[in-house]
Design a protein around this motif. Structure first.
Motif, short mmCIF file in Angstrom:
data_model
loop_
_atom_site.label_atom_id
_atom_site.label_comp_id
_atom_site.label_asym_id
_atom_site.label_seq_id
_atom_site.Cartn_x
_atom_site.Cartn_y
_atom_site.Cartn_z
N GLU A 128 -9.30 5.68 33.47
CA GLU A 128 -9.79 5.31 34.80
C GLU A 128 -8.67 5.37 35.83
O GLU A 128 -8.85 5.89 36.94
CB GLU A 128 -10.40 3.91 34.76
N GLU A 129 -7.49 4.85 35.48
CA GLU A 129 -6.33 4.90 36.38
C GLU A 129 -5.97 6.35 36.71
O GLU A 129 -5.72 6.68 37.87
CB GLU A 129 -5.13 4.20 35.75
N LEU A 130 -5.93 7.20 35.69
CA LEU A 130 -5.57 8.60 35.90
C LEU A 130 -6.59 9.32 36.77
O LEU A 130 -6.23 10.05 37.70
CB LEU A 130 -5.44 9.33 34.56
N LEU B 32 1.06 16.09 39.23
CA LEU B 32 -0.39 16.17 39.05
C LEU B 32 -0.73 16.89 37.75
O LEU B 32 -1.63 16.47 37.01
CB LEU B 32 -1.03 16.86 40.26
N ALA B 33 -0.03 17.97 37.45
CA ALA B 33 -0.31 18.73 36.23
C ALA B 33 -0.12 17.87 34.98
O ALA B 33 -0.89 17.97 34.02
CB ALA B 33 0.59 19.97 36.15
N THR B 34 0.89 17.01 34.99
CA THR B 34 1.14 16.12 33.86
C THR B 34 -0.01 15.12 33.72
O THR B 34 -0.46 14.83 32.61
CB THR B 34 2.49 15.38 34.05
N ALA B 35 -0.47 14.60 34.84
CA ALA B 35 -1.60 13.66 34.83
C ALA B 35 -2.86 14.35 34.30
O ALA B 35 -3.63 13.76 33.53
CB ALA B 35 -1.85 13.09 36.21
N LEU B 36 -3.08 15.60 34.69
CA LEU B 36 -4.25 16.34 34.21
C LEU B 36 -4.18 16.57 32.71
O LEU B 36 -5.18 16.45 32.00
CB LEU B 36 -4.35 17.68 34.94
N SER B 37 -2.99 16.85 32.22
CA SER B 37 -2.80 17.04 30.79
C SER B 37 -3.04 15.74 30.03
O SER B 37 -3.72 15.72 28.99
CB SER B 37 -1.37 17.55 30.53
N GLY C 84 -6.21 8.26 40.36
CA GLY C 84 -5.01 8.87 40.94
C GLY C 84 -5.18 10.36 41.19
O GLY C 84 -4.77 10.88 42.23
N ILE C 85 -5.78 11.04 40.25
CA ILE C 85 -6.04 12.48 40.39
C ILE C 85 -6.97 12.73 41.57
O ILE C 85 -6.72 13.62 42.39
CB ILE C 85 -6.60 13.07 39.07
N ASN C 86 -8.03 11.96 41.66
CA ASN C 86 -8.98 12.14 42.76
C ASN C 86 -8.34 11.85 44.12
O ASN C 86 -8.56 12.59 45.08
CB ASN C 86 -10.22 11.28 42.56
N ARG C 87 -7.55 10.78 44.19
CA ARG C 87 -6.84 10.46 45.44
C ARG C 87 -5.90 11.60 45.82
O ARG C 87 -5.84 12.03 46.97
CB ARG C 87 -6.04 9.16 45.31
N THR C 88 -5.18 12.09 44.84
CA THR C 88 -4.21 13.17 45.07
C THR C 88 -4.93 14.44 45.50
O THR C 88 -4.51 15.11 46.45
CB THR C 88 -3.38 13.42 43.80
#
Length: 150
Positions: free
Chosen positions: A55-57, A3-8, A60-64
């Protein structure tokens, strides 16, 4: 991906999209007979790819965040609590600054101005809230680095 990588990556994409918007604006018009420094068509294609990935990120972040539960609270709940703590602390710090300002009188006949609250007591409350915010943020950061993106 954690998740941290996706946030970055999300933060980088948001910065890049903003930059593309600036570059598009800079190349929106040229003097007759001149060429733009960058082709707007290429920038628009890059914008489309970047926005699609963003949009994909975000999805995914919101689902997670919604699916990740820590001590009975979702990550979404923790994020909301953190944001509200930050807001409350900021307002209380501003209030403390105003409450603790000294008003200097030039003569003894001028009206005395005093604080309406115990500055020390309010400061203790702000300190406690700040500690709570730090602990909440640490839990969020820990979850960001240990949770896989859905």
């Amino acid at each position: 991906m954690k998740l941290a990588t996706a946030l970055s990556e999300r933060a980088e994409l948001q910065r890049r999209i903003s930059e593309i918007g600036t570059r598009l604006n800079q190349n929106a018009k040229v003097q007759e007979g001149e060429e733009p420094s960058e082709a707007p068509e290429m920038l628009l294609e890059e914008l489309d790819r970047s926005v699609k990935r963003l949009e994909e990120l975000i999805a995914g972040i919101n689902r997670t965040n919604s699916a990740t539960v820590h001590e009975g609270r979702t990550l979404t709940d923790l994020l909301a609590a953190r944001d509200c703590l930050k807001l409350r602390i900021q307002i209380m710090r501003d209030f403390l600054n105003h409450a603790s300002d000294k008003v200097h009188r030039m003569t003894h006949t001028e009206i005395k101005i005093r604080s309406t609250v115990s500055v020390a007591e309010v400061q203790k409350e702000v300190d406690a809230l700040s500690k709570e915010l730090r602990q909440c943020d640490e839990r969020i950061q820990e979850l960001n680095w240990t949770t896989e993106l859905l």
